[in-house]
Write a protein that holds these residues in place. Sequence first.
Motif, PDB file in Angstrom:
ATOM      1  N   THR A 193       0.875  -1.180   0.000  1.00  0.00           N
ATOM      2  CA  THR A 193       0.000   0.000   0.000  1.00  0.00           C
ATOM      3  C   THR A 193       0.906   1.223   0.000  1.00  0.00           C
ATOM      4  O   THR A 193       1.657   1.447   0.955  1.00  0.00           O
ATOM      5  N   HIS A 241      -0.453   4.497  -0.968  1.00  0.00           N
ATOM      6  CA  HIS A 241      -1.339   5.558  -0.478  1.00  0.00           C
ATOM      7  C   HIS A 241      -2.712   4.932  -0.249  1.00  0.00           C
ATOM      8  O   HIS A 241      -3.155   4.087  -1.040  1.00  0.00           O
ATOM      9  N   GLU A 242      -3.395   5.374   0.797  1.00  0.00           N
ATOM     10  CA  GLU A 242      -4.739   4.871   1.115  1.00  0.00           C
ATOM     11  C   GLU A 242      -5.670   6.057   1.306  1.00  0.00           C
ATOM     12  O   GLU A 242      -5.607   6.754   2.314  1.00  0.00           O
ATOM     13  N   GLY A 243      -6.514   6.340   0.318  1.00  0.00           N
ATOM     14  CA  GLY A 243      -7.468   7.437   0.421  1.00  0.00           C
ATOM     15  C   GLY A 243      -6.823   8.802   0.591  1.00  0.00           C
ATOM     16  O   GLY A 243      -7.378   9.675   1.263  1.00  0.00           O
ATOM     17  N   GLY A 253       4.059   9.146   0.382  1.00  0.00           N
ATOM     18  CA  GLY A 253       3.467   7.836   0.624  1.00  0.00           C
ATOM     19  C   GLY A 253       4.481   6.856   1.181  1.00  0.00           C
ATOM     20  O   GLY A 253       5.569   7.223   1.608  1.00  0.00           O
ATOM     21  N   ASN A 254       4.118   5.582   1.180  1.00  0.00           N
ATOM     22  CA  ASN A 254       4.986   4.525   1.688  1.00  0.00           C
ATOM     23  C   ASN A 254       6.035   4.145   0.655  1.00  0.00           C
ATOM     24  O   ASN A 254       5.762   4.106  -0.538  1.00  0.00           O
ATOM     25  N   GLY A 288      -9.656   5.577  -6.847  1.00  0.00           N
ATOM     26  CA  GLY A 288     -10.083   6.723  -6.062  1.00  0.00           C
ATOM     27  C   GLY A 288     -11.078   7.586  -6.800  1.00  0.00           C
ATOM     28  O   GLY A 288     -11.477   7.289  -7.927  1.00  0.00           O
ATOM     29  N   THR A 292      -7.061   8.502 -12.043  1.00  0.00           N
ATOM     30  CA  THR A 292      -7.174   7.220 -11.343  1.00  0.00           C
ATOM     31  C   THR A 292      -7.653   6.146 -12.314  1.00  0.00           C
ATOM     32  O   THR A 292      -7.723   6.374 -13.515  1.00  0.00           O
ATOM     33  N   ASN A 334      -9.958  11.686  -3.740  1.00  0.00           N
ATOM     34  CA  ASN A 334      -8.895  10.948  -3.056  1.00  0.00           C
ATOM     35  C   ASN A 334      -8.249   9.944  -3.999  1.00  0.00           C
ATOM     36  O   ASN A 334      -8.795   9.639  -5.060  1.00  0.00           O
ATOM     37  N   THR A 356      -5.994   6.134  -3.973  1.00  0.00           N
ATOM     38  CA  THR A 356      -5.435   4.961  -3.324  1.00  0.00           C
ATOM     39  C   THR A 356      -4.515   4.277  -4.327  1.00  0.00           C
ATOM     40  O   THR A 356      -4.899   4.082  -5.481  1.00  0.00           O
ATOM     41  N   LYS A 385      -2.275   0.847  -4.502  1.00  0.00           N
ATOM     42  CA  LYS A 385      -1.884  -0.435  -3.921  1.00  0.00           C
ATOM     43  C   LYS A 385      -1.170  -1.233  -4.987  1.00  0.00           C
ATOM     44  O   LYS A 385      -1.318  -0.978  -6.185  1.00  0.00           O
TER      45      LYS A 385
END
Length: 144
Positions: free
Chosen positions: A43, A45-47, A54-55, A71, A110, A135, A137, A139
């Motif tokens: 993941t 980014h989440e929302g 991000g991660n 999103g 998105t 938003n 997301t 993943k």
Amino acid sequence: MPYNKKSMLRDASEYLIPQFWDEESDSYKPLGDPTKKKSKVLTFHEGATTAGNGNTFDVQTFQVVSIDVTGTSTNCVLVFEHSMDSGATWRGITGVDVTELLTAKQATGTNQTWSFTIAGLQKFRVRIQSITSGNVTVKGIAVE
């Protein structure tokens, strides 16, 4: 027979797979041991509703990462980046939009799926450069 006269390996959907040329067997071979492949769900980014890094994914022995961008945002820019110095410096990395079969170092919007060859890199991330509505997301899944 020269490598450029041989067909490259493809998966069941006819997409190219990560591979190398093996001179001894005079053929292409898949990267890694296909019987011992592992995967990791990611993941980034989440929302997310604001710009941000991000991660970060530590690549290790993984070969490929595919991401899904979803999103409600209709106006966002995502930048695909890698690092070779433990995250001190980030550079763009080209990915393949698997729906459109286009290559790019960033995406807008998105509802997209991207794939990246990450073998030999240290880190990978998907940075939200800008978002002005809704938003996002992001993943993914990494495979050895």
